[in-house]
Design a protein around this motif. Structure first.
Motif, PDB file in Angstrom:
ATOM      1  N   ALA A 269       0.833  -1.207   0.000  1.00 20.46           N
ATOM      2  CA  ALA A 269       0.000   0.000   0.000  1.00 20.46           C
ATOM      3  C   ALA A 269       0.866   1.255   0.000  1.00 20.46           C
ATOM      4  N   ALA A 270       1.921   1.250   0.823  1.00 22.81           N
ATOM      5  CA  ALA A 270       2.804   2.412   0.902  1.00 22.81           C
ATOM      6  C   ALA A 270       3.524   2.651  -0.421  1.00 22.81           C
ATOM      7  N   LEU A 271       3.978   1.590  -1.073  1.00 19.79           N
ATOM      8  CA  LEU A 271       4.673   1.733  -2.355  1.00 19.79           C
ATOM      9  C   LEU A 271       3.758   2.337  -3.423  1.00 19.79           C
ATOM     10  N   THR A 272       2.523   1.871  -3.483  1.00 21.88           N
ATOM     11  CA  THR A 272       1.612   2.406  -4.492  1.00 21.88           C
ATOM     12  C   THR A 272       1.267   3.863  -4.205  1.00 21.88           C
ATOM     13  N   ILE A 273       1.056   4.211  -2.946  1.00 29.01           N
ATOM     14  CA  ILE A 273       0.771   5.600  -2.586  1.00 29.01           C
ATOM     15  C   ILE A 273       1.975   6.488  -2.912  1.00 29.01           C
TER      16      ILE A 273
END
Length: 269
Positions: A187-191
């Motif tokens: 999730a953090a990588l995509t954000i």
């Protein structure tokens, strides 16, 4: 605010809850807001539950939703194993020649064919498909020039991971099960990729990223003052093959030649 509205529109169909006779449902807006707060700060689930009455399950489901709706545009091609290089899926794929790396091509203005390679720091093994710096003890002039050029390339990688770690919840311990850490990381990588693509000044303000001045000297970005990403520790001693050493020497010679050198490199060592 515009980026938040965009994200809300993407994830709302996946996280929307219905009211019951007992209580009103938590809105998708609030779920997303608290989840982004968690990703940005690493604040404990207990504190978030106390502040917003939103529990771990809701946050994890929102993380999964963020990854699901953004992965096609902002996280194409992933490596599942987050361990050290020696135990990683990446190394296995490199060993088995599964990465579809482009064929060797001549270095610019030469007839020397050179393989495409990954770059790493001193903790990594020297291989024909992975190049690292020369040892820092007793360097000759050519080795200093080579290491300078390699450090400029590695700076891009350090900025990518350093900014991610500073902007998201990766400078603190994440006391969760491995599968949940994977969900949070994705999730953090995509954000992170989404906000970089949007060129958000709130996320990456001026001077936050490393830059070069007019004399080609690196000006360290503000993210490094917030806490630099720790170097990867070596898991064991690595022995470079003769071919890999010869390849690195070829690159060194190229960077010293008229074809491969740049005017300012002598001032950098």
């Amino acid at each position: 605010m515009e980026d938040f509205i965009y994200l809300l529109g993407k994830v709302e169909p996946l996280i929307r809850k219905r009211d019951t006779k007992m209580r009103r449902a938590i809105s998708a807006r609030q779920q997303l807001s608290v989840t982004l707060q968690f990703l940005a700060t690493g604040e404990s689930f207990r504190c978030l539950r106390f502040q917003h009455r939103i529990g771990r399950t809701t946050i994890m489901k929102t993380c999964e939703a963020l990854y699901d709706v953004l992965k096609e545009d902002y996280l194409k091609g992933t490596v599942s194993d987050a361990g050290l290089f020696g135990q990683s899926d990446l190394r296995t794929a490199m060993d088995r020649d599964l990465l579809d790396v482009p064929c060797p091509e001549p270095l610019q203005d030469t007839i020397i064919n050179m393989l495409y390679v990954f770059i790493g720091d001193k903790a990594f093994p020297l291989r024909t498909d992975l190049v690292k710096p020369y040892p820092y003890q007793n360097q000759d002039h050519g080795q200093q020039i080579f290491n300078y050029h390699l450090s400029r390339e590695r700076c891009t990688v350090e900025n990518a991971f350093g900014i991610l770690a500073n902007r998201c919840a990766f400078l603190t311990n994440v006391a969760l099960e491995p599968d949940k850490v994977t969900t949070i990381t994705l999730a953090a990588l995509t954000i992170d990729n989404f906000l970089r693509d949007k060129a958000s000044e709130a996320y990456l303000p001026p001077a936050y990223v490393d830059m070069e001045d007019e004399n080609h000297r690196i000006i360290l970005g503000a993210w490094r003052r917030d806490g630099e990403l720790a170097s990867v520790a070596a898991s064991r001693a690595w022995n470079a093959t003769t071919t890999a050493k010869e390849q690195r020497d070829q690159l060194k010679a190229y960077l010293l030649s008229p074809a491969g050198s740049v005017p300012w490199q002598e001032n950098m060592i």
